[in-house]
Design a protein around this motif. Structure first.
Motif, PDB file in Angstrom:
ATOM      1  N   LYS A  98       8.069  -4.619  18.331  1.00 40.26           N
ATOM      2  CA  LYS A  98       8.042  -4.561  16.834  1.00 40.26           C
ATOM      3  C   LYS A  98       9.352  -3.929  16.315  1.00 40.26           C
ATOM      4  O   LYS A  98       9.265  -3.653  15.097  1.00 40.26           O
ATOM      5  CB  LYS A  98       6.763  -4.195  16.201  1.00 40.26           C
ATOM      6  N   GLY A  99      10.090  -3.265  17.109  1.00 36.84           N
ATOM      7  CA  GLY A  99      11.147  -2.610  16.679  1.00 36.84           C
ATOM      8  C   GLY A  99      11.120  -1.236  16.437  1.00 36.84           C
ATOM      9  O   GLY A  99      12.124  -0.615  15.884  1.00 36.84           O
ATOM     10  N   ASN A 100       9.824  -0.709  16.930  1.00 38.89           N
ATOM     11  CA  ASN A 100       9.769   0.848  16.671  1.00 38.89           C
ATOM     12  C   ASN A 100      10.141   1.613  17.846  1.00 38.89           C
ATOM     13  O   ASN A 100      10.282   0.980  18.938  1.00 38.89           O
ATOM     14  CB  ASN A 100       8.027   0.814  16.444  1.00 38.89           C
ATOM     15  N   ILE A 101      10.418   3.041  17.524  1.00 30.73           N
ATOM     16  CA  ILE A 101      10.984   3.929  18.246  1.00 30.73           C
ATOM     17  C   ILE A 101       9.968   5.248  18.156  1.00 30.73           C
ATOM     18  O   ILE A 101       9.556   5.421  17.082  1.00 30.73           O
ATOM     19  CB  ILE A 101      12.475   4.195  18.071  1.00 30.73           C
ATOM     20  N   THR A 109      18.760   8.280   6.215  1.00 35.38           N
ATOM     21  CA  THR A 109      17.984   8.543   5.170  1.00 35.38           C
ATOM     22  C   THR A 109      16.965   7.190   5.016  1.00 35.38           C
ATOM     23  O   THR A 109      15.743   7.253   4.826  1.00 35.38           O
ATOM     24  CB  THR A 109      18.426   9.150   3.605  1.00 35.38           C
ATOM     25  N   LEU A 110      17.695   6.351   4.952  1.00 33.55           N
ATOM     26  CA  LEU A 110      17.056   5.072   4.555  1.00 33.55           C
ATOM     27  C   LEU A 110      16.070   4.709   6.029  1.00 33.55           C
ATOM     28  O   LEU A 110      15.176   4.597   5.735  1.00 33.55           O
ATOM     29  CB  LEU A 110      17.946   3.731   4.770  1.00 33.55           C
ATOM     30  N   ASP A 133       0.919  -1.250   0.007  1.00 33.74           N
ATOM     31  CA  ASP A 133       0.102  -0.097   0.037  1.00 33.74           C
ATOM     32  C   ASP A 133       0.622   1.385  -0.075  1.00 33.74           C
ATOM     33  O   ASP A 133       0.312   2.257   0.322  1.00 33.74           O
ATOM     34  CB  ASP A 133      -0.995  -0.028   1.190  1.00 33.74           C
ATOM     35  N   VAL A 134       2.087   1.092  -0.319  1.00 32.69           N
ATOM     36  CA  VAL A 134       3.169   2.288  -0.456  1.00 32.69           C
ATOM     37  C   VAL A 134       3.264   2.408  -1.839  1.00 32.69           C
ATOM     38  O   VAL A 134       3.834   1.612  -2.669  1.00 32.69           O
ATOM     39  CB  VAL A 134       4.277   1.850   0.590  1.00 32.69           C
ATOM     40  N   LYS A 179       8.493   3.894   5.081  1.00 36.55           N
ATOM     41  CA  LYS A 179       7.427   4.278   5.903  1.00 36.55           C
ATOM     42  C   LYS A 179       7.070   3.698   7.305  1.00 36.55           C
ATOM     43  O   LYS A 179       6.400   4.439   8.125  1.00 36.55           O
ATOM     44  CB  LYS A 179       6.307   3.397   5.157  1.00 36.55           C
ATOM     45  N   SER A 180       7.941   2.807   7.701  1.00 36.92           N
ATOM     46  CA  SER A 180       7.837   2.272   8.907  1.00 36.92           C
ATOM     47  C   SER A 180       8.601   2.942   9.852  1.00 36.92           C
ATOM     48  O   SER A 180       8.518   2.919  11.276  1.00 36.92           O
ATOM     49  CB  SER A 180       8.178   0.649   8.923  1.00 36.92           C
ATOM     50  N   GLN A 181       9.708   3.619   9.578  1.00 33.96           N
ATOM     51  CA  GLN A 181      10.850   4.209  10.512  1.00 33.96           C
ATOM     52  C   GLN A 181      11.045   3.241  11.596  1.00 33.96           C
ATOM     53  O   GLN A 181      10.949   3.686  12.667  1.00 33.96           O
ATOM     54  CB  GLN A 181      10.243   5.471  11.050  1.00 33.96           C
ATOM     55  N   ASN A 182      11.409   2.042  11.388  1.00 32.39           N
ATOM     56  CA  ASN A 182      11.622   0.860  12.320  1.00 32.39           C
ATOM     57  C   ASN A 182      13.190   0.785  12.519  1.00 32.39           C
ATOM     58  O   ASN A 182      13.961   0.271  11.651  1.00 32.39           O
ATOM     59  CB  ASN A 182      10.960  -0.499  11.816  1.00 32.39           C
TER      60      ASN A 182
END
Length: 622
Positions: free
Chosen positions: A541-544, A581-582, A470-471, A587-590
């Motif tokens: 889930k690795g998110n910050i 940058t990556l 969906d991106v 989209k997830s900024q994981n």
């Protein structure tokens, strides 16, 4: 009467990927391609040639898919025509199989497994020139869906030990181990073996008519289908000594793929070792690694070694010389390799409601790319082999890649896919289909079962499609999975590019860091430090929290500056900004995903050799 005709053969993916050896994989692909080629040629032979119009696939493509669409003209009743063609394909397959197995004298006992294995479906509808092709093609695809939804099957009841490769059908061919032959064990009567009566048992170390030593390993039991893969006449080519395309006798093994760059450079610098390298290839390619030269392993293949006149002590000597040459060239004998699979994104939408000429021209562009991809990976276009193609259909690909060329190959495939297909369609005066592809890459140790690596490669491809479904642009991503010999697994998924005007900016950033680590411009310690510092701030889930993003940016730059070697004159800030940058644009900024990527790059820098030509003066082996 004109008809729009579609035929498909299954199973496909499961059939191809049920493999223990690389040659099994190649044979599975070629068997399906050969059957489709036969069907197309049979239609062309038995219908009016002036009206025969093959729409998909491109006729000249080597690795044909499991289906084709054509317009044909015949006065014969179409039900009879389709049924006869189906019967001819089945008869052709059995005839080819009988020719390959007749020397064994065991074909008739294999017939039941063979004759109903492939399922052939066909649909046809009258074709009217005055109506739009798009609507008629849509109706035909709907008919095929209806036929497949109501597929008949024949029950094959079998009790007994199952095939070592697919685990579905009963064993028909079995080679005894050295102990079973030495102590004259009767395996048919051994309840542990669970053999039925119709099995051909081959003594260890003995030659049998129609069965080569390479067809069946000691202790291996194969059904008719798996054994057929070992016997199928493969169309194989390799790079000759002068860089020319020549016929090959076998498909490269996994150790050969892992050592491709190393062995090539050794042969180039020390031509006198070429014969010794070939000796090990012919006996057992796992002997390139000294850890495998054991009494047990040598006993397992002793009959092959004796046939080639190679005692164990000579293998040890050859291996030591090859390892010594690698060390003098500052190379290591790599134990890891990669399998790369890709599949075009939303291919159905690209063909949906498109006129006949558009579909034909797209098939041609896909065929052109398939040939280019094969020639590039196999080294026929630039005389540098990067791996070996299993199949290339244009919209899909499966191949083995040497780790030293992995990112280079990924970049080439992604860029040239767009040039040959999207730009190619524009040159043919069509709107660009804007096709992309998603790839799955599994990096594994040479001892990891091939079926497991294939599973991870395919699962990685599906994950790449799913994560970015969906991106915009939809999908257009890759997933890297590393299966360490220790059992540890790393996985990370990214878009090919986050930068307008570039197809592979992500790989450019990854390659830059990898080169900095290989050249020892930067220490990899910054990766562990980054992981340790932020581990308590990320969730399961690795998110910050997004409020911490700038902290991540500044800390990444600080750690990289600390990890910079004094001799490196490059700009660390630029490297840091590109890496950030990556993380920022995904989209997830994981952060967990980002750290996984860094850990994979760190792993690769310890397992790859430089692909640059040897620059130092040649050192004598003596």
């Amino acid at each position: 009467m004109k008809y729009l005709f579609l035929l498909t053969i299954s199973p496909v993916q499961s059939f191809i990927e049920q493999a223990r050896k690389t040659q099994d994989l190649k044979a599975g692909s070629q068997i399906l391609s050969d059957l489709i080629t036969f069907a197309i040629e049979e239609i062309e032979r038995t219908t009016k040639k002036e009206s025969f119009d093959l729409i998909f696939p491109e006729k000249t493509i080597e690795s044909k898919p499991n289906r084709f669409i054509t317009i044909l003209e015949t006065e014969e009743n179409m039900q009879d025509f389709g049924d006869k063609l189906k019967a001819k394909i089945q008869t052709h397959f059995l005839k080819e199989t009988e020719n390959l197995l007749k020397k064994t004298g065991f074909f008739e006992k294999c017939r039941e497994q063979l004759e109903d294995y492939f399922k052939i479906y066909w649909v046809a509808k009258k074709y009217y020139d005055e109506k739009t092709y798009e609507e008629q093609h849509k109706t035909l695809e709907g008919l095929l869906g209806a036929v497949k939804a109501n597929r008949p099957f024949k029950q094959l009841e079998e009790k007994g030990r199952k095939c070592s490769v697919n685990g579905e059908l009963n064993v028909k061919f079995y080679r005894k181990t050295s102990d079973e032959t030495k102590y004259k064990r009767e395996v048919k009567g051994d309840k542990r073996k669970l053999f039925h009566s119709d099995v051909m048992v081959i003594e260890h170390g003995k030659q049998y008519a129609g069965i080569n030593r390479s067809d069946l390993d000691s202790g291996e039991g194969l059904c008719s289908i798996s054994f057929l893969k070992r016997k199928w006449n493969l169309k194989l080519y390799k790079l000759g000594d002068e860089g020319e395309k020549v016929k090959a006798n076998s498909f490269p093994s996994i150790p050969e793929i892992a050592l491709l760059n190393v062995l090539s450079k050794i042969e180039e610098e020390y031509p006198e070792l070429r014969g010794k390298i070939n000796v090990i290839k012919n006996v057992n390619d796992q002997f390139f690694y000294d850890e495998n030269i054991t009494e047990k392993e040598y006993e397992r293949i002793e009959d092959i070694a004796q046939t080639n006149g190679v005692p164990k002590n000579l293998i040890v000597e050859h291996q030591k010389e090859i390892a010594k040459a690698a060390k003098r060239l500052d190379l290591h004998l790599s134990t890891y390799y990669a399998i790369l699979v890709f599949d075009a994104d939303s291919m159905g939408n690209a063909l949906k409601d498109k006129p006949k000429k558009y579909q034909k021209d797209l098939s041609k562009c896909l065929g052109d790319f398939a040939k280019q991809a094969t020639d590039y990976i196999d080294g026929f276009s630039d005389k540098i082999q990067k791996g070996k193609t299993v199949y290339a259909g244009g919209d899909d690909f499966l191949g083995f890649i040497n780790l030293d060329y992995l990112f280079e190959a990924m970049k080439w495939l992604r860029k040239n896919f767009d040039i040959t297909i999207n730009k190619g369609m524009e040159k043919l005066k069509h709107d660009s289909p804007n096709l992309s592809f998603s790839a799955g890459i599994a990096i594994a140790h040479y001892k990891t079962p091939l079926s497991e690596v294939l599973h991870w490669a395919r699962a990685s491809e599906k994950l790449a499609k799913k994560k970015y479904k969906d991106v915009e642009p939809s999908k257009n991503a890759f997933c890297l999975s590393v299966l360490k010999h220790s059992g540890e697994i790393h996985q990370t998924t990214w878009k090919w590019s986050y930068q307008d005007g570039s197809f592979t900016s992500t790989l450019d950033i990854i390659s830059n860091l990898l080169n900095r680590l290989i050249n020892e411009d930067v220490s990899s310690k910054f990766i562990k430090s980054l992981d340790t510092e932020f581990r308590k701030l990320i969730d399961d889930k690795g998110n910050i929290a997004t409020t911490h993003n700038q902290i991540v940016r500044f800390e990444l730059e600080r750690l990289l500056k600390r990890a910079k070697e004094k001799s490196y004159e490059g700009k660390i800030t630029e490297l840091s900004d590109n890496l950030y940058t990556l993380f920022e644009k995904d989209k997830s900024q994981n952060l967990g995903e980002f750290v996984q990527l860094l850990e994979i790059i760190d792993f690769l820098h310890r397992h790859v050799n430089s692909t640059k030509p040897i620059s130092q003066p040649k050192k004598e082996l003596a």
